[in-house]
Design an enzyme around this catalytic site. Structure first.
Site, short mmCIF file in Angstrom:
data_model
loop_
_atom_site.label_atom_id
_atom_site.label_comp_id
_atom_site.label_asym_id
_atom_site.label_seq_id
_atom_site.Cartn_x
_atom_site.Cartn_y
_atom_site.Cartn_z
N LYS A 57 0.87 -1.02 0.18
CA LYS A 57 -0.18 0.57 -0.21
C LYS A 57 0.84 0.98 -0.20
O LYS A 57 1.07 2.10 -0.81
CB LYS A 57 -1.04 -0.38 0.85
CG LYS A 57 -1.87 0.98 1.65
CD LYS A 57 -1.66 2.39 2.34
CE LYS A 57 -2.35 3.82 1.52
NZ LYS A 57 -2.29 4.58 2.81
N ASP B 230 -6.42 1.01 0.25
CA ASP B 230 -6.03 0.34 1.48
C ASP B 230 -7.53 0.12 2.16
O ASP B 230 -8.01 -0.22 1.39
CB ASP B 230 -6.17 1.75 1.97
CG ASP B 230 -7.34 3.08 1.70
OD1 ASP B 230 -8.17 2.38 1.56
OD2 ASP B 230 -6.96 4.02 1.04
#
Length: 220
Positions: A129, A147
DNA sequence: TGCCAGGCCGGGT
DNA sequence: ACCCGGCATGGC
């Protein structure tokens, strides 16, 4: 619903103009290391708290590898406490600084996208991420960060299979949206997730996508 | 007031 | 290849 239509509807619902996305990216591109530090601080943390932490840190140190490489970890810890997970993050930031002096980050970002992604992920504290956010914001590599909000919202909307893991979700989203829309798509899905499509008590009644969301039962 | 927030790591299966 | 506990402050 087509990806373009999805984006334009969300953009309209949240009243965000194209220029705002452009300005955001422009503001980030020039300082990749700061984006990296900010993204580490944002891990599993609300944006308000991560901003606080970053601002505290800025008061004490310049956000550059050179300055932070010489910083005292304890000082970093105290500054970034509002972000939570602060001991881990302080150690990570210090180590990143040490490892990325002399423009190493820019060199990494100038490699081809997938290589840069792998190198970034090999750094401690940098997972998929964080790597994707840094690449999307500061490099010329269109990738789609996933996310917690993006994951939840995408699954509810049916853009991504229920059982998808990070890499799978990323793939589906990269195929669904076109590369020039990754930044918008990423930010708009987050906004949707924070505002309406919340983990708890989602506000489906007022959600701008309720009419096309399978979860609410109104079919495709 | 317990749960969630723009995750990641290390150890165990 | 997954799954899980740990990390930790702040907000609702």
């Amino acid at each position: 619903m087509s990806p373009k239509e999805l984006i334009s509807r969300l953009q309209k619902a949240f009243e965000i103009r194209d220029e705002e996305f452009i300005a955001l990216k422009a503001s980030k591109t020039k300082n990749p290391f700061e984006v990296l530090v900010a993204t580490v601080l944002s891990q599993n943390t609300t944006d308000k708290n991560s901003f606080r932490a970053l601002n505290n840190l800025k008061k004490i140190y310049k956000i550059t590898p050179e300055a932070l490489a010489k910083a005292d970890v304890k000082e970093i810890e105290q500054a970034i406490r509002p972000a939570g997970l602060y001991r881990q993050k302080a150690r990570v930031i210090k180590e990143l600084a040490v490892n990325l002096t002399n423009g190493k980050l820019n060199k990494i970002l100038s490699m081809d996208g997938e290589s840069a992604r792998e190198v970034l992920k090999s750094l401690r504290g940098v997972g998929p991420k964080t790597a994707d956010v840094v690449l999307l914001m500061t490099a010329n590599y269109p990738t789609f960060p996933v996310d917690t909000h993006v994951m939840r919202v995408s699954k509810r909307l049916g853009l991504v299979p229920e059982d998808a893991n990070y890499e799978e979700a990323r793939r589906f989203l990269m195929e669904f949206f076109s590369p020039e829309d990754y930044l918008k798509g990423h930010l708009l899905l987050i906004k949707l997730g924070r505002t309406y499509c919340k983990a708890r008590n989602p506000k489906c009644e007022s959600c701008p996508l309720s009419d096309i969301c399978p979860k609410i039962g109104v079919r495709e």
